[in-house]
Design an enzyme around this catalytic site. Structure first.
Site, PDB file in Angstrom:
ATOM      1  CG  ASP A  49      -1.621  -1.140   1.591  1.00 27.16           C
ATOM      2  OD1 ASP A  49      -1.557  -2.111   0.832  1.00 27.16           O
ATOM      3  OD2 ASP A  49      -2.286  -1.138   2.634  1.00 27.16           O
ATOM      4  CD  GLU A 231      -7.107  -5.012   3.825  1.00 27.28           C
ATOM      5  OE1 GLU A 231      -6.546  -5.783   4.616  1.00 27.28           O
ATOM      6  OE2 GLU A 231      -6.816  -4.968   2.632  1.00 27.28           O
TER       7      GLU A 231
END
Ligand code: FRU
Length: 494
Positions: A49, A231
Site C-alpha cells: 500500500d 481496509e
C-alpha cells in the site's frame, strides 16, 4: 561428498538465477525485466500500500508498506520517496521501522500546521504520521487486540522520525481487524477526523490534538460490497462543475473485487462532522481493473492547487507475491486526479491522469485504423472516435493483449499474454460495464508491465498488470477512429 557439494552449487546458482533477472541482459537497477519506467516502484524488495501521502514545502511525500529483507510480504516498515512534480521520484531512507509495539501497517500523514499536538512548534509545525501498529506476537498467540493506532512525527520535512512516547493513541477495543487510519483536518468543525477500517465497517473518530480520540459513529455494516475485509479508507469533499458538494468515501476490500481479489469501492454522500450518510445503496468501484488497490489521497495540497490527488498500489493480493519480478516487487499506479461529475442526476467519481504526466511525453506519431507498429512499450495513446465498437490488439509474434470497447462494455483481455506461471486467476478477460455516456475517447498508458485505460474523462478506468514474455511490437486498431496518436513516455529513472 564431492557430488553433493556440486549438486548444492548447481542448486544455489539455479535459485540465484531465478531470483534475480538475467544479469547480462540489463544489469542496472531500474533496467530489470518488467521494471516500470515511469511508475513509482520500490527500488528493491517488497512494497504494498501507498501510505502517508502529504504535500509540504514543495514536496509530495509517498510512504509505502515495505519489507526491506525480502521480495515477499514480511514485517512492515514505511519506505519513503519524494517528488516535486508527481512524476519523478527520489528515494529516501526508510522512515518507520517496526518496534516493540509491532510492525508499521498502513496509515496517513498530516501537517499539524497549528501544532495542535504540541509535537513541533508553531514556527516549525510537525509532520505527523498516524499508523497501525500490528503486533505479530499478539496475533500468533491467538489474541484479537493486536492492532492499534500510533503516532510518529518529524520536524525536518519527513527526513527523520520519532515515535510518540505514549503510543498507542487509540487502543484496540477487542476487534481483530482495526486498522489503516486516514486522518484529515476539517476546518468547518475545527477538528481532526479519523476514518478507520474495522472489519466490515468504518469508525469515525474526532480529536483536537491528534492524541485523544473520541468515537463519533460507525458506517457500512449493511451497505456496500462485503466480499472481504474492509481496509484503507479515505474521506474527502469534492465539488461538481455546477457547484454541488459531495463527500466521497474510499474503501478497499479484499477479496471481493469485481475482477476477483482486491479492489477499491467508493460511496457518495454527506458528512456532518460526526456521521456519513450515503446518497444511495449502489456499489461503485474507483477502477474496474484488477490492479488498483489500497489507494488513498494526498493531504495538505495547497488551496491554490485544489486538486484531490490519488495513487494506488498496482497489484492484487490474489497474486502479488507471484508476479515474475524478483529484485523489486510492486509499483504504484500513475498519480490521478479525482473529480466528481453528474451523470443523469447520479454523482460519479472520475479519475484522470495528473496533468504533470504530459511532461514525460517524448516523440509523437499518429495512429491509423488498421495495423500500426508499436515502437515504444512505454507509451501514451490517445484515440477519439464517434461510436465505440473498437478493438485494440497489442501483439508480438506469439502474444496478444486486447482492449475492446462497445456500447455497453470496456474490457482488457490479458489471457493471451505472458507465461502462465503466475496463475491464481491472472490470465483473464476483465470486463467492465459502461454507463449511459457513449465512450468517445480513450487514453491509455502502457509501461513495461502495466496498462491503464481511461475512458472519456476518466468515467471508467481499468488498471491491469501485464507480463508479456516479449516486447509488444504491433498495435492493430479495429474500427474507425477520428484521431489517434501515440507518444513515447520518457523513463523517470534514466
Ligand atoms: C492492505 C493491507 C492493510 C494493512 C497493510 C499491511 O493491503 O492489508 O489493511 O495495513 O496492507 O501491509
Amino acid at each position: 561428498m564431492k557430488t553433493i557439494f556440486h549438486l548444492l552449487l548447481v542448486l544455489i546458482v539455479f535459485s540465484a538465477c531465478r531470483e534475480t533477472n538475467s544479469i547480462e541482459e540489463k544489469p542496472e537497477l531500474y533496467g530489470e525485466r518488467y521494471r516500470p519506467q515511469y511508475h513509482y516502484s520500490v527500488p528493491t524488495q517488497w512494497m504494498n500500500d501507498p501510505n502517508g501521502m502529504v504535500y509540504y514545502d514543495g514536496e509530495y511525500h509517498l510512504f509505502y508498506q515495505h519489507y526491506p529483507d525480502s521480495n515477499v510480504w514480511g514485517p512492515m516498515h514505511w519506505g519513503h520517496a519524494v517528488s516535486t512534480d508527481l512524476v519523478s521520484w527520489k528515494n529516501l531512507p526508510i522512515a518507520l521501522y517496526p518496534d516493540s509495539l509491532g510492525m508499521i501497517f498502513s496509515g496517513s500523514c498530516v501537517m499539524d500546521l497549528n501544532n495542535t499536538s504540541g509535537l513541533g512548534t508553531e514556527d516549525n509545525p510537525p509532520m505527523v504520521a498516524i499508523f497501525t501498529h500490528h503486533l505479530m506476537e499478539g496475533e500468533k498467540s491467538g489474541a484479537i487486540d493486536f492492532q492499534y493506532q500510533s503516532l510518529a512525527y518529524s520536524t525536518d520535512r519527513g527526513r527523520t522520525w520519532t515515535k510518540y512516547a505514549d503510543n498507542p493513541v487509540l487502543d484496540n477495543p477487542g476487534i481483530k481487524d482495526f486498522r489503516d487510519p486516514k486522518v484529515s483536518w476539517f476546518e468547518e468543525w475545527e477538528k481532526w477526523i479519523m476514518v478507520l477500517a474495522v472489519k466490515d465497517h468504518v469508525n469515525f473518530y474526532s480529536s483536537n490534538n491528534l492524541i485523544n480520540w473520541q468515537l463519533e459513529s460507525e458506517f457500512g455494516k449493511e451497505i456496500g460490497a462485503h466480499g472481504g475485509v474492509w481496509e484503507c479508507p479515505d474521506l474527502f469533499k469534492l465539488k461538481t462543475a455546477d457547484g454541488t458538494e459531495k463527500w466521497i468515501m474510499l474503501l478497499s476490500i479484499n477479496p471481493g473485487g469485481p475482477q476477483g481479489g482486491s479492489a477499491t469501492q467508493y460511496f457518495v454522500g454527506d458528512f456532518d462532522g460526526k456521521a456519513f450518510t450515503p446518497d444511495d445503496e449502489n456499489i461503485r468501484w474507483i477502477d474496474l481493473g484488477a490492479d488498483n488497490y489500497a489507494g488513498v489521497t494526498w493531504s495538505n495540497i495547497p488551496e491554490e492547487d485544489g486538486r484531490r490527488l490519488f495513487i494506488g498500489w498496482m497489484s492484487n493480493w490474489d497474486y502479488a507475491r507471484n508476479v515474475p519480478t524478483y529484485v523489486w516487487r510492486s509499483a504504484m499506479t500513475i498519480p490521478r486526479e479525482l473529480q466528481i461529475i453528474k451523470v443523469n442526476d447520479e454523482i460519479i467519481l472520475t479519475s484522470i491522469p495528473v496533468s504533470e504526466m504530459e511532461s514525460l511525453r517524448g516523440e509523437r506519431r499518429s495512429l491509423q485504423s488498421g495495423n500500426n507498429s508499436l515502437e515504444w512499450m512505454t507509451s501514451e495513446i490517445e484515440l477519439e472516435f464517434e461510436s465505440p465498437n473498437h478493438q485494440l490488439v497489442f501483439s508480438n509474434e506469439s502474444e496478444k493483449l486486447v482492449v475492446a470497447i462497445n456500447d455497453s462494455t470496456l474490457s482488457i483481455d490479458r489471457s493471451g499474454i505472458g507465461d502462465r506461471s503466475i496463475e491464481r486467476g491472472f490470465h483473464a478477460n476483465h470486463i467492465a460495464p459502461i454507463r449511459e455516456i457513449s465512450p468517445q475517447q480513450l487514453r491509455i498508458f502502457l509501461d513495461e508491465s502495466s496498462i491503464e485505460v481511461f475512458v472519456n474523462d476518466g468515467e471508467l478506468v481499468i488498471t491491469d498488470l501485464i507480463f508479456p514474455i516479449d516486447t509488444l511490437t504491433s498495435l492493430e486498431i479495429r474500427g474507425d477512429i477520428n484521431d489517434g496518436e501515440i507518444y513515447q513516455v520518457r523513463s523517470i529513472w534514466k
